[in-house]
Design an enzyme around this catalytic site. Structure first.
Site, PDB file in Angstrom:
ATOM      1  N   ASP A  16       0.784  -1.284  -0.336  1.00 44.82           N
ATOM      2  CA  ASP A  16      -0.110   0.265  -0.039  1.00 44.82           C
ATOM      3  C   ASP A  16       0.706   1.140  -0.285  1.00 44.82           C
ATOM      4  O   ASP A  16       1.586   1.299   1.193  1.00 44.82           O
ATOM      5  CB  ASP A  16      -0.638  -0.154   1.945  1.00 44.82           C
ATOM      6  CG  ASP A  16      -2.032   0.012   1.310  1.00 44.82           C
ATOM      7  OD1 ASP A  16      -2.959   0.989   0.044  1.00 44.82           O
ATOM      8  OD2 ASP A  16      -2.948   0.245   1.798  1.00 44.82           O
ATOM      9  N   ASP A  17       0.660   2.036  -1.561  1.00 46.57           N
ATOM     10  CA  ASP A  17       1.199   3.239  -1.107  1.00 46.57           C
ATOM     11  C   ASP A  17       2.704   3.398  -1.123  1.00 46.57           C
ATOM     12  O   ASP A  17       3.406   4.539  -0.453  1.00 46.57           O
ATOM     13  CB  ASP A  17       0.823   4.422   0.245  1.00 46.57           C
ATOM     14  CG  ASP A  17      -0.786   4.616   0.434  1.00 46.57           C
ATOM     15  OD1 ASP A  17      -1.294   4.263  -0.236  1.00 46.57           O
ATOM     16  OD2 ASP A  17      -1.077   5.869   1.010  1.00 46.57           O
ATOM     17  N   CYS A  43      -5.902   3.703  -3.911  1.00 45.52           N
ATOM     18  CA  CYS A  43      -5.667   2.680  -3.444  1.00 45.52           C
ATOM     19  C   CYS A  43      -7.327   1.761  -4.165  1.00 45.52           C
ATOM     20  O   CYS A  43      -7.332   1.079  -4.921  1.00 45.52           O
ATOM     21  CB  CYS A  43      -6.627   2.385  -1.879  1.00 45.52           C
ATOM     22  SG  CYS A  43      -5.066   3.029  -1.031  1.00 45.52           S
ATOM     23  N   HIS A  56      -9.649  -2.999  -2.375  1.00 43.69           N
ATOM     24  CA  HIS A  56      -9.694  -2.328  -1.553  1.00 43.69           C
ATOM     25  C   HIS A  56     -11.259  -3.492  -0.608  1.00 43.69           C
ATOM     26  O   HIS A  56     -11.864  -3.357  -1.120  1.00 43.69           O
ATOM     27  CB  HIS A  56      -9.923  -1.077  -2.180  1.00 43.69           C
ATOM     28  CG  HIS A  56     -10.355  -0.186  -0.490  1.00 43.69           C
ATOM     29  ND1 HIS A  56      -8.899   0.617  -0.755  1.00 43.69           N
ATOM     30  CD2 HIS A  56     -10.523   0.623  -0.140  1.00 43.69           C
ATOM     31  CE1 HIS A  56      -9.605   1.840   0.740  1.00 43.69           C
ATOM     32  NE2 HIS A  56     -10.408   1.657   0.574  1.00 43.69           N
ATOM     33  N   ASP A  61       0.069  -0.344  -4.972  1.00 40.60           N
ATOM     34  CA  ASP A  61      -1.294   0.468  -5.654  1.00 40.60           C
ATOM     35  C   ASP A  61      -0.744   1.361  -6.384  1.00 40.60           C
ATOM     36  O   ASP A  61      -1.263   2.121  -7.451  1.00 40.60           O
ATOM     37  CB  ASP A  61      -2.104   0.467  -4.593  1.00 40.60           C
ATOM     38  CG  ASP A  61      -2.165   0.587  -3.332  1.00 40.60           C
ATOM     39  OD1 ASP A  61      -0.986   1.100  -3.524  1.00 40.60           O
ATOM     40  OD2 ASP A  61      -3.042   1.134  -2.788  1.00 40.60           O
ATOM     41  N   HIS A  62       0.502   2.161  -6.067  1.00 47.82           N
ATOM     42  CA  HIS A  62       0.735   3.619  -6.756  1.00 47.82           C
ATOM     43  C   HIS A  62       1.641   3.895  -5.185  1.00 47.82           C
ATOM     44  O   HIS A  62       2.444   3.423  -4.630  1.00 47.82           O
ATOM     45  CB  HIS A  62      -0.947   4.571  -6.545  1.00 47.82           C
ATOM     46  CG  HIS A  62      -1.504   4.606  -4.788  1.00 47.82           C
ATOM     47  ND1 HIS A  62      -1.102   4.871  -3.589  1.00 47.82           N
ATOM     48  CD2 HIS A  62      -2.554   4.030  -4.496  1.00 47.82           C
ATOM     49  CE1 HIS A  62      -2.015   4.365  -2.540  1.00 47.82           C
ATOM     50  NE2 HIS A  62      -2.949   4.020  -3.621  1.00 47.82           N
TER      51      HIS A  62
END
Length: 522
Positions: free
Chosen positions: A11-12, A50, A104, A300-301
Protein backbone atom coordinates in the site's frame (compact mmCIF):
# COMPACT_ATOMS: atom_id res chain seq x y z
CA UNK A 1 2.67 -28.80 -13.78
CA UNK A 2 2.64 -25.01 -13.74
CA UNK A 3 4.26 -22.69 -11.24
CA UNK A 4 2.77 -21.29 -8.06
CA UNK A 5 2.33 -17.53 -7.76
CA UNK A 6 3.19 -15.38 -4.75
CA UNK A 7 1.75 -11.94 -5.46
CA UNK A 8 2.95 -9.24 -3.03
CA UNK A 9 1.10 -5.93 -3.13
CA UNK A 10 2.11 -3.00 -0.93
CA UNK A 11 0.00 0.00 0.00
CA UNK A 12 1.33 3.46 -1.00
CA UNK A 13 4.91 2.35 -1.70
CA UNK A 14 6.84 4.57 -4.11
CA UNK A 15 10.15 3.08 -5.35
CA UNK A 16 12.28 4.25 -2.41
CA UNK A 17 14.29 1.03 -2.50
CA UNK A 18 17.97 0.28 -2.87
CA UNK A 19 17.31 -1.63 -6.09
CA UNK A 20 15.76 1.56 -7.54
CA UNK A 21 18.85 3.58 -6.71
CA UNK A 22 17.74 5.13 -3.41
CA UNK A 23 20.90 5.74 -1.38
CA UNK A 24 19.29 6.33 2.01
CA UNK A 25 16.84 3.45 2.41
CA UNK A 26 17.68 0.09 3.96
CA UNK A 27 15.74 -2.52 1.98
CA UNK A 28 18.06 -5.55 1.74
CA UNK A 29 15.36 -8.21 1.36
CA UNK A 30 13.47 -6.48 -1.44
CA UNK A 31 16.84 -5.72 -3.09
CA UNK A 32 17.76 -9.40 -2.82
CA UNK A 33 14.47 -10.30 -4.55
CA UNK A 34 15.33 -7.74 -7.25
CA UNK A 35 18.74 -9.35 -7.73
CA UNK A 36 16.92 -12.50 -8.91
CA UNK A 37 14.14 -10.67 -10.78
CA UNK A 38 13.24 -8.67 -13.84
CA UNK A 39 12.78 -5.12 -12.51
CA UNK A 40 10.73 -2.46 -14.30
CA UNK A 41 11.95 1.03 -13.51
CA UNK A 42 9.08 2.85 -15.26
CA UNK A 43 5.89 1.17 -14.01
CA UNK A 44 2.75 3.24 -13.39
CA UNK A 45 -0.62 2.81 -11.69
CA UNK A 46 -3.81 3.78 -13.52
CA UNK A 47 -5.17 5.95 -10.69
CA UNK A 48 -3.26 7.08 -7.61
CA UNK A 49 -5.74 5.94 -4.96
CA UNK A 50 -6.27 2.49 -3.41
CA UNK A 51 -9.61 1.07 -4.53
CA UNK A 52 -9.61 2.28 -8.17
CA UNK A 53 -6.02 1.16 -8.71
CA UNK A 54 -6.55 -2.28 -7.18
CA UNK A 55 -9.81 -3.00 -8.99
CA UNK A 56 -8.10 -1.87 -12.21
CA UNK A 57 -5.08 -4.18 -12.03
CA UNK A 58 -7.01 -7.11 -10.49
CA UNK A 59 -9.53 -7.00 -13.38
CA UNK A 60 -7.07 -5.86 -16.06
CA UNK A 61 -9.39 -2.96 -16.98
CA UNK A 62 -8.88 0.79 -16.75
CA UNK A 63 -10.88 2.98 -14.35
CA UNK A 64 -13.08 4.23 -17.22
CA UNK A 65 -14.15 0.59 -17.72
CA UNK A 66 -14.50 -0.42 -14.04
CA UNK A 67 -16.23 2.95 -13.54
CA UNK A 68 -14.63 3.12 -10.12
CA UNK A 69 -12.95 6.45 -9.37
CA UNK A 70 -13.89 6.49 -5.68
CA UNK A 71 -14.60 3.77 -3.08
CA UNK A 72 -18.34 3.39 -3.40
CA UNK A 73 -19.33 0.91 -6.10
CA UNK A 74 -18.78 -2.77 -6.93
CA UNK A 75 -17.74 -3.23 -10.53
CA UNK A 76 -19.75 -6.45 -11.09
CA UNK A 77 -22.96 -4.55 -10.33
CA UNK A 78 -22.06 -1.07 -11.53
CA UNK A 79 -19.97 -1.69 -14.69
CA UNK A 80 -19.73 -5.32 -15.85
CA UNK A 81 -19.22 -8.83 -14.47
CA UNK A 82 -15.48 -8.81 -15.19
CA UNK A 83 -13.33 -11.78 -14.24
CA UNK A 84 -10.38 -11.00 -11.99
CA UNK A 85 -6.81 -12.26 -12.12
CA UNK A 86 -7.21 -14.54 -9.05
CA UNK A 87 -10.56 -15.76 -10.40
CA UNK A 88 -8.87 -16.73 -13.67
CA UNK A 89 -6.19 -18.68 -11.80
CA UNK A 90 -8.89 -20.34 -9.66
CA UNK A 91 -10.79 -21.38 -12.79
CA UNK A 92 -7.54 -22.87 -14.08
CA UNK A 93 -7.05 -25.21 -11.13
CA UNK A 94 -5.20 -23.01 -8.64
CA UNK A 95 -6.06 -22.64 -4.96
CA UNK A 96 -6.36 -18.85 -4.62
CA UNK A 97 -5.67 -17.23 -1.25
CA UNK A 98 -5.81 -13.63 -0.03
CA UNK A 99 -4.00 -12.29 3.04
CA UNK A 100 -4.18 -8.68 4.25
CA UNK A 101 -5.12 -5.82 1.94
CA UNK A 102 -5.39 -7.14 -1.62
CA UNK A 103 -8.76 -5.85 -2.79
CA UNK A 104 -9.70 -2.60 -1.08
CA UNK A 105 -12.18 -3.68 1.63
CA UNK A 106 -15.76 -2.38 1.65
CA UNK A 107 -18.33 -1.71 -1.08
CA UNK A 108 -15.79 -1.74 -3.91
CA UNK A 109 -15.15 -5.47 -3.38
CA UNK A 110 -18.69 -6.33 -2.18
CA UNK A 111 -17.68 -6.36 1.52
CA UNK A 112 -16.10 -9.77 0.85
CA UNK A 113 -12.87 -9.01 -1.07
CA UNK A 114 -14.77 -10.46 -4.04
CA UNK A 115 -15.11 -13.87 -2.35
CA UNK A 116 -16.15 -16.44 -3.57
CA UNK A 117 -15.47 -15.32 -7.16
CA UNK A 118 -11.78 -14.55 -6.66
CA UNK A 119 -10.74 -16.74 -3.74
CA UNK A 120 -10.95 -20.42 -2.80
CA UNK A 121 -11.37 -19.66 0.92
CA UNK A 122 -12.49 -16.47 2.69
CA UNK A 123 -9.71 -13.84 2.74
CA UNK A 124 -7.69 -13.30 5.92
CA UNK A 125 -7.63 -9.90 7.59
CA UNK A 126 -5.33 -9.24 10.53
CA UNK A 127 -7.25 -8.56 13.74
CA UNK A 128 -4.94 -5.62 14.58
CA UNK A 129 -6.18 -3.80 11.46
CA UNK A 130 -9.15 -2.37 13.37
CA UNK A 131 -6.75 -0.39 15.60
CA UNK A 132 -4.96 1.32 12.69
CA UNK A 133 -6.58 4.70 13.33
CA UNK A 134 -6.97 4.44 17.10
CA UNK A 135 -5.05 6.68 19.48
CA UNK A 136 -2.01 4.43 19.85
CA UNK A 137 0.81 6.96 19.32
CA UNK A 138 2.45 8.28 22.49
CA UNK A 139 2.99 12.01 22.16
CA UNK A 140 5.57 14.26 23.86
CA UNK A 141 2.87 14.95 26.48
CA UNK A 142 2.86 11.25 27.40
CA UNK A 143 -0.76 10.91 26.19
CA UNK A 144 -1.99 8.73 23.30
CA UNK A 145 -2.88 10.38 19.98
CA UNK A 146 -3.98 9.44 16.46
CA UNK A 147 -0.86 10.86 14.81
CA UNK A 148 0.56 10.67 11.32
CA UNK A 149 4.09 10.04 12.61
CA UNK A 150 3.65 7.08 14.93
CA UNK A 151 6.66 4.94 15.93
CA UNK A 152 5.40 2.50 18.59
CA UNK A 153 6.50 -0.09 21.10
CA UNK A 154 4.83 -3.17 19.62
CA UNK A 155 4.40 -4.81 23.04
CA UNK A 156 2.18 -1.90 24.08
CA UNK A 157 -0.10 -2.27 21.04
CA UNK A 158 -3.52 -3.94 21.29
CA UNK A 159 -2.82 -7.68 21.03
CA UNK A 160 0.91 -6.99 21.20
CA UNK A 161 1.24 -6.95 17.40
CA UNK A 162 0.72 -4.96 14.19
CA UNK A 163 -1.32 -5.88 11.08
CA UNK A 164 1.61 -6.56 8.75
CA UNK A 165 3.27 -8.84 11.31
CA UNK A 166 0.03 -10.86 11.50
CA UNK A 167 -0.27 -11.00 7.70
CA UNK A 168 3.27 -12.36 7.37
CA UNK A 169 2.53 -15.05 9.98
CA UNK A 170 -0.67 -16.08 8.19
CA UNK A 171 1.00 -16.15 4.77
CA UNK A 172 3.81 -18.35 6.14
CA UNK A 173 1.18 -20.63 7.69
CA UNK A 174 -0.58 -20.93 4.32
CA UNK A 175 2.70 -21.71 2.52
CA UNK A 176 3.19 -24.61 4.92
CA UNK A 177 -0.37 -25.85 4.35
CA UNK A 178 0.07 -25.62 0.55
CA UNK A 179 3.34 -27.52 0.73
CA UNK A 180 1.65 -30.34 2.64
CA UNK A 181 -1.35 -30.41 0.30
CA UNK A 182 0.82 -30.25 -2.81
CA UNK A 183 -1.69 -28.01 -4.54
CA UNK A 184 -0.85 -25.28 -7.04
CA UNK A 185 -1.55 -21.94 -5.44
CA UNK A 186 -1.95 -18.24 -6.16
CA UNK A 187 -1.23 -16.53 -2.84
CA UNK A 188 -1.78 -12.75 -2.70
CA UNK A 189 -0.30 -10.95 0.30
CA UNK A 190 -1.22 -7.30 0.82
CA UNK A 191 0.85 -5.15 3.18
CA UNK A 192 -0.46 -1.94 4.82
CA UNK A 193 2.71 0.01 5.46
CA UNK A 194 3.89 2.55 4.42
CA UNK A 195 0.22 3.66 4.20
CA UNK A 196 -0.65 6.27 6.82
CA UNK A 197 -0.64 6.38 9.78
CA UNK A 198 3.12 5.77 9.76
CA UNK A 199 2.75 3.29 12.64
CA UNK A 200 5.69 0.88 12.86
CA UNK A 201 8.04 -0.59 15.49
CA UNK A 202 10.06 2.32 16.92
CA UNK A 203 13.45 0.59 16.59
CA UNK A 204 13.36 1.24 12.82
CA UNK A 205 13.88 4.95 13.51
CA UNK A 206 17.47 4.11 14.48
CA UNK A 207 18.20 3.36 10.82
CA UNK A 208 17.44 6.97 9.85
CA UNK A 209 18.99 9.66 12.08
CA UNK A 210 17.06 12.88 11.50
CA UNK A 211 20.23 14.75 10.50
CA UNK A 212 20.53 12.45 7.45
CA UNK A 213 17.00 13.27 6.26
CA UNK A 214 16.63 16.02 3.66
CA UNK A 215 13.56 17.84 2.38
CA UNK A 216 12.17 16.93 -1.03
CA UNK A 217 14.32 18.36 -3.85
CA UNK A 218 11.35 20.54 -4.90
CA UNK A 219 9.28 21.24 -1.76
CA UNK A 220 7.44 24.20 -3.28
CA UNK A 221 4.22 24.39 -5.33
CA UNK A 222 5.41 24.90 -8.93
CA UNK A 223 4.58 28.35 -10.30
CA UNK A 224 2.84 27.06 -13.39
CA UNK A 225 0.98 24.16 -11.75
CA UNK A 226 -2.72 24.48 -12.64
CA UNK A 227 -4.76 24.69 -9.41
CA UNK A 228 -6.90 21.73 -10.55
CA UNK A 229 -3.81 19.52 -10.52
CA UNK A 230 -2.96 20.20 -6.87
CA UNK A 231 -4.03 17.74 -4.17
CA UNK A 232 -4.49 19.40 -0.74
CA UNK A 233 -3.60 16.26 1.34
CA UNK A 234 -6.71 16.33 3.52
CA UNK A 235 -6.07 12.89 4.99
CA UNK A 236 -2.84 13.89 6.70
CA UNK A 237 -4.31 17.22 7.84
CA UNK A 238 -6.82 15.22 9.88
CA UNK A 239 -4.14 13.45 11.97
CA UNK A 240 -3.70 14.89 15.47
CA UNK A 241 -0.04 15.92 15.06
CA UNK A 242 -0.63 17.66 11.70
CA UNK A 243 -3.84 19.31 12.91
CA UNK A 244 -1.91 20.81 15.84
CA UNK A 245 0.37 22.62 13.34
CA UNK A 246 -2.62 24.65 12.11
CA UNK A 247 -1.37 24.76 8.51
CA UNK A 248 -3.33 26.97 6.10
CA UNK A 249 -5.52 25.35 3.41
CA UNK A 250 -4.80 24.37 0.66
CA UNK A 251 -1.15 25.24 -0.01
CA UNK A 252 0.22 26.09 3.45
CA UNK A 253 3.56 24.37 3.69
CA UNK A 254 4.30 22.09 6.63
CA UNK A 255 7.21 23.27 8.82
CA UNK A 256 10.55 21.98 7.51
CA UNK A 257 11.34 19.98 10.64
CA UNK A 258 7.99 18.19 10.47
CA UNK A 259 8.48 17.48 6.75
CA UNK A 260 11.73 15.74 7.65
CA UNK A 261 9.99 13.73 10.37
CA UNK A 262 7.38 12.48 7.88
CA UNK A 263 10.09 11.50 5.42
CA UNK A 264 12.05 9.78 8.20
CA UNK A 265 9.01 7.77 9.29
CA UNK A 266 8.12 6.82 5.71
CA UNK A 267 11.63 5.38 5.28
CA UNK A 268 11.42 3.62 8.65
CA UNK A 269 8.07 2.08 7.64
CA UNK A 270 9.66 0.85 4.38
CA UNK A 271 12.42 -0.92 6.34
CA UNK A 272 9.79 -2.47 8.63
CA UNK A 273 8.01 -3.68 5.48
CA UNK A 274 11.31 -5.02 4.11
CA UNK A 275 11.67 -7.22 7.20
CA UNK A 276 8.20 -8.69 6.58
CA UNK A 277 9.07 -9.41 2.93
CA UNK A 278 12.35 -10.99 4.09
CA UNK A 279 10.57 -13.32 6.51
CA UNK A 280 7.97 -14.26 3.89
CA UNK A 281 10.51 -15.04 1.15
CA UNK A 282 12.70 -16.94 3.61
CA UNK A 283 9.64 -19.08 4.41
CA UNK A 284 9.25 -19.80 0.68
CA UNK A 285 12.81 -21.19 0.81
CA UNK A 286 12.03 -23.13 3.99
CA UNK A 287 9.08 -24.99 2.44
CA UNK A 288 11.20 -25.75 -0.62
CA UNK A 289 9.04 -23.85 -3.10
CA UNK A 290 11.45 -21.15 -4.36
CA UNK A 291 12.24 -23.32 -7.38
CA UNK A 292 8.66 -23.40 -8.71
CA UNK A 293 7.00 -20.20 -7.47
CA UNK A 294 6.76 -16.95 -9.43
CA UNK A 295 7.08 -13.94 -7.11
CA UNK A 296 5.61 -10.58 -8.12
CA UNK A 297 6.27 -7.49 -6.03
CA UNK A 298 4.50 -4.18 -6.62
CA UNK A 299 2.40 -1.40 -5.04
CA UNK A 300 -1.01 0.10 -5.74
CA UNK A 301 0.52 3.60 -6.31
CA UNK A 302 3.16 5.93 -4.90
CA UNK A 303 3.05 8.70 -2.27
CA UNK A 304 4.31 12.30 -2.41
CA UNK A 305 6.86 13.14 0.27
CA UNK A 306 6.71 16.93 -0.03
CA UNK A 307 7.49 17.21 -3.76
CA UNK A 308 5.54 20.09 -5.37
CA UNK A 309 4.41 21.05 -1.85
CA UNK A 310 2.21 17.94 -1.84
CA UNK A 311 1.79 14.92 0.44
CA UNK A 312 -0.06 11.62 -0.01
CA UNK A 313 -1.22 10.29 -3.37
CA UNK A 314 -4.21 11.76 -5.27
CA UNK A 315 -2.29 13.29 -8.21
CA UNK A 316 -0.94 12.44 -11.67
CA UNK A 317 2.71 13.17 -10.89
CA UNK A 318 5.29 10.36 -11.03
CA UNK A 319 5.70 10.50 -7.25
CA UNK A 320 2.05 9.41 -6.92
CA UNK A 321 1.67 7.11 -9.95
CA UNK A 322 5.05 5.36 -10.23
CA UNK A 323 5.43 2.02 -8.45
CA UNK A 324 8.06 -0.66 -7.95
CA UNK A 325 7.42 -3.73 -10.14
CA UNK A 326 9.51 -6.89 -10.27
CA UNK A 327 9.02 -10.50 -11.33
CA UNK A 328 11.03 -13.45 -10.01
CA UNK A 329 10.55 -16.37 -12.40
CA UNK A 330 12.81 -19.34 -11.57
CA UNK A 331 14.59 -20.59 -14.67
CA UNK A 332 13.70 -17.42 -16.58
CA UNK A 333 14.96 -14.45 -14.56
CA UNK A 334 17.48 -16.80 -12.91
CA UNK A 335 19.26 -19.92 -14.05
CA UNK A 336 17.23 -23.03 -13.13
CA UNK A 337 16.78 -23.26 -9.36
CA UNK A 338 17.24 -26.69 -7.81
CA UNK A 339 14.60 -28.08 -5.44
CA UNK A 340 15.26 -26.87 -1.89
CA UNK A 341 17.80 -24.21 -2.93
CA UNK A 342 18.22 -21.18 -0.64
CA UNK A 343 17.37 -18.26 -2.89
CA UNK A 344 16.14 -15.83 -0.22
CA UNK A 345 18.13 -16.03 3.02
CA UNK A 346 16.75 -13.47 5.49
CA UNK A 347 18.80 -10.26 5.66
CA UNK A 348 18.69 -8.05 8.74
CA UNK A 349 18.45 -4.36 7.72
CA UNK A 350 20.18 -3.37 10.99
CA UNK A 351 23.36 -5.29 10.18
CA UNK A 352 23.32 -6.04 6.44
CA UNK A 353 25.82 -4.02 4.44
CA UNK A 354 26.10 -3.95 0.68
CA UNK A 355 23.59 -3.79 -2.12
CA UNK A 356 22.63 -6.02 -4.99
CA UNK A 357 21.83 -4.95 -8.53
CA UNK A 358 18.67 -6.15 -10.29
CA UNK A 359 19.09 -9.35 -12.30
CA UNK A 360 17.57 -7.65 -15.35
CA UNK A 361 16.14 -4.18 -15.66
CA UNK A 362 13.85 -2.60 -18.20
CA UNK A 363 13.26 1.11 -18.60
CA UNK A 364 10.26 0.45 -20.84
CA UNK A 365 7.17 2.31 -19.67
CA UNK A 366 4.64 -0.25 -18.39
CA UNK A 367 1.30 -0.16 -16.58
CA UNK A 368 -0.23 -2.13 -13.70
CA UNK A 369 -3.25 -2.91 -15.91
CA UNK A 370 -0.85 -5.28 -17.72
CA UNK A 371 -0.27 -7.46 -14.65
CA UNK A 372 -3.15 -9.85 -15.41
CA UNK A 373 -2.06 -10.87 -18.95
CA UNK A 374 1.61 -10.90 -17.91
CA UNK A 375 1.06 -13.26 -14.99
CA UNK A 376 -1.20 -15.49 -17.07
CA UNK A 377 1.56 -15.83 -19.67
CA UNK A 378 4.31 -16.43 -17.10
CA UNK A 379 2.22 -19.19 -15.48
CA UNK A 380 1.64 -20.85 -18.86
CA UNK A 381 -2.09 -20.07 -18.93
CA UNK A 382 -3.86 -18.82 -22.02
CA UNK A 383 -3.46 -15.03 -22.11
CA UNK A 384 -6.87 -13.32 -21.88
CA UNK A 385 -7.79 -11.63 -25.16
CA UNK A 386 -7.49 -7.88 -25.64
CA UNK A 387 -10.74 -6.07 -24.86
CA UNK A 388 -12.78 -4.64 -27.72
CA UNK A 389 -13.40 -0.87 -27.77
CA UNK A 390 -16.54 -1.30 -25.62
CA UNK A 391 -16.15 -4.22 -23.23
CA UNK A 392 -18.81 -3.73 -20.52
CA UNK A 393 -20.48 -6.97 -21.59
CA UNK A 394 -17.25 -8.97 -21.99
CA UNK A 395 -16.51 -11.16 -18.98
CA UNK A 396 -12.89 -12.06 -19.77
CA UNK A 397 -10.58 -9.66 -21.57
CA UNK A 398 -7.79 -7.25 -20.70
CA UNK A 399 -6.99 -3.64 -21.50
CA UNK A 400 -3.35 -4.23 -20.63
CA UNK A 401 -0.83 -6.19 -22.68
CA UNK A 402 1.56 -8.87 -21.50
CA UNK A 403 5.04 -7.43 -20.89
CA UNK A 404 6.80 -10.82 -20.92
CA UNK A 405 8.50 -9.91 -24.22
CA UNK A 406 10.46 -7.23 -22.30
CA UNK A 407 12.04 -9.96 -20.15
CA UNK A 408 14.43 -11.20 -22.86
CA UNK A 409 17.20 -8.81 -22.00
CA UNK A 410 20.78 -9.99 -22.06
CA UNK A 411 21.82 -10.57 -18.48
CA UNK A 412 22.45 -7.71 -16.10
CA UNK A 413 22.02 -5.06 -18.79
CA UNK A 414 19.67 -2.17 -18.49
CA UNK A 415 17.35 -2.12 -21.44
CA UNK A 416 17.13 1.40 -22.77
CA UNK A 417 13.64 2.79 -23.07
CA UNK A 418 14.53 4.96 -26.07
CA UNK A 419 14.05 3.44 -29.49
CA UNK A 420 16.61 4.42 -32.08
CA UNK A 421 14.67 6.16 -34.83
CA UNK A 422 15.17 8.92 -37.32
CA UNK A 423 11.53 9.84 -37.84
CA UNK A 424 10.18 11.34 -34.60
CA UNK A 425 6.53 10.73 -35.42
CA UNK A 426 7.05 7.05 -36.10
CA UNK A 427 9.39 6.70 -33.17
CA UNK A 428 6.88 8.17 -30.73
CA UNK A 429 3.92 6.32 -32.15
CA UNK A 430 5.50 2.96 -31.41
CA UNK A 431 6.86 3.75 -27.98
CA UNK A 432 5.10 2.35 -24.91
CA UNK A 433 2.91 4.73 -22.92
CA UNK A 434 1.26 4.62 -19.51
CA UNK A 435 -2.12 6.25 -18.98
CA UNK A 436 -3.13 7.43 -15.52
CA UNK A 437 -6.08 9.58 -14.51
CA UNK A 438 -7.41 11.51 -11.55
CA UNK A 439 -10.83 13.05 -10.89
CA UNK A 440 -11.47 16.48 -9.33
CA UNK A 441 -14.64 18.18 -8.08
CA UNK A 442 -13.60 21.70 -9.17
CA UNK A 443 -10.89 23.81 -10.81
CA UNK A 444 -9.48 24.89 -7.44
CA UNK A 445 -8.53 22.79 -4.40
CA UNK A 446 -11.56 21.86 -2.24
CA UNK A 447 -11.94 19.78 0.94
CA UNK A 448 -12.93 16.83 -1.32
CA UNK A 449 -10.36 17.34 -4.11
CA UNK A 450 -8.33 14.30 -3.05
CA UNK A 451 -11.21 11.85 -2.98
CA UNK A 452 -14.30 13.23 -4.76
CA UNK A 453 -17.32 10.94 -4.79
CA UNK A 454 -18.55 9.96 -8.25
CA UNK A 455 -21.51 12.36 -8.20
CA UNK A 456 -19.18 15.29 -7.39
CA UNK A 457 -16.63 14.69 -10.16
CA UNK A 458 -16.61 17.55 -12.69
CA UNK A 459 -13.12 17.27 -14.21
CA UNK A 460 -10.94 14.29 -15.13
CA UNK A 461 -7.19 14.65 -15.52
CA UNK A 462 -5.89 12.18 -18.11
CA UNK A 463 -2.13 11.82 -17.98
CA UNK A 464 0.13 10.22 -20.57
CA UNK A 465 3.63 9.14 -19.52
CA UNK A 466 6.29 8.04 -21.97
CA UNK A 467 10.04 7.74 -21.45
CA UNK A 468 10.39 11.35 -22.66
CA UNK A 469 7.48 13.32 -21.21
CA UNK A 470 4.38 13.52 -19.05
CA UNK A 471 1.40 15.21 -20.71
CA UNK A 472 -1.79 15.80 -18.71
CA UNK A 473 -5.13 17.25 -19.80
CA UNK A 474 -7.80 18.26 -17.29
CA UNK A 475 -11.11 17.98 -19.17
CA UNK A 476 -14.80 18.38 -18.40
CA UNK A 477 -16.35 15.15 -17.06
CA UNK A 478 -20.01 14.20 -16.63
CA UNK A 479 -20.48 11.58 -13.88
CA UNK A 480 -24.08 10.80 -14.92
CA UNK A 481 -22.90 9.12 -18.13
CA UNK A 482 -19.17 8.73 -17.42
CA UNK A 483 -18.18 10.91 -20.36
CA UNK A 484 -15.09 13.05 -20.76
CA UNK A 485 -15.26 16.01 -23.15
CA UNK A 486 -11.85 16.63 -24.72
CA UNK A 487 -13.27 19.71 -26.47
CA UNK A 488 -13.56 21.36 -23.04
CA UNK A 489 -10.02 21.48 -21.67
CA UNK A 490 -9.77 23.21 -18.26
CA UNK A 491 -5.98 23.03 -17.93
CA UNK A 492 -2.93 21.20 -19.22
CA UNK A 493 0.53 20.14 -18.09
CA UNK A 494 3.60 19.13 -20.09
CA UNK A 495 6.90 18.11 -18.52
CA UNK A 496 9.92 17.01 -20.56
CA UNK A 497 11.72 14.37 -18.56
CA UNK A 498 15.22 14.93 -19.91
CA UNK A 499 15.66 18.41 -18.46
CA UNK A 500 12.86 18.32 -15.86
CA UNK A 501 12.91 14.87 -14.22
CA UNK A 502 11.00 16.07 -11.13
CA UNK A 503 8.15 17.59 -13.19
CA UNK A 504 8.47 21.12 -11.80
CA UNK A 505 8.37 23.26 -14.95
CA UNK A 506 5.07 23.04 -16.81
CA UNK A 507 5.65 24.09 -20.43
CA UNK A 508 2.09 23.35 -21.63
CA UNK A 509 1.30 27.00 -22.33
CA UNK A 510 4.45 27.68 -24.34
CA UNK A 511 4.40 24.56 -26.52
CA UNK A 512 2.28 23.65 -29.50
CA UNK A 513 0.79 20.36 -28.41
CA UNK A 514 -1.49 19.28 -31.24
CA UNK A 515 0.62 16.16 -31.61
CA UNK A 516 0.34 15.27 -27.89
CA UNK A 517 -3.41 15.94 -28.01
CA UNK A 518 -3.82 13.49 -30.88
CA UNK A 519 -1.78 10.93 -28.96
CA UNK A 520 -3.94 11.13 -25.80
CA UNK A 521 -7.12 10.67 -27.84
CA UNK A 522 -5.84 7.41 -29.36
Amino acid sequence: DGMNVLFIIVDDLRPVLGCYGDKLVKSPNIDQLASQSMVFSNAYAQQAVCAPSRVSFLTGRRPDTTRLYDFYSYWRVHAGNYSTMPQYFKENGYVTLSVGKVFHPGVSSNYSDDYPYSWSIPPFHPSAEKHENDKTCRGKDGKLHANLVCPVNVTEMPGGTLPDIQSTEEAIHLLNVMKTNRQKFFLAVGYHKPHIPLRYPQEFLKLYPLENITLAPDPWVPKKLPSVAYNPWMDIRQRDDVEALNVSFPYGPLPDDFQRQIRQSYYAAVSYLDVQIGLLLNALDNVGLSNNTIVVFTADHGWSLGEHGEWAKYSNFDVATRVPLMFYVPGMTTSPVSQGARVFPYLDPFSHIGSSAPQGQSEKVVELVSLFPTLAELAGLQVPPACPEMSFGVVLCTEGTSIVHYFNVSEGKVEEGKAGCDDTGRCFSEEPVALSQYPRPADTPQWNSDKPRLKDIRIMGYSLRTIGYRYTLWVQFDPSNFSANFQDVHAGELYMMENDPNQDYNIYNNTSHGWFFKKILD
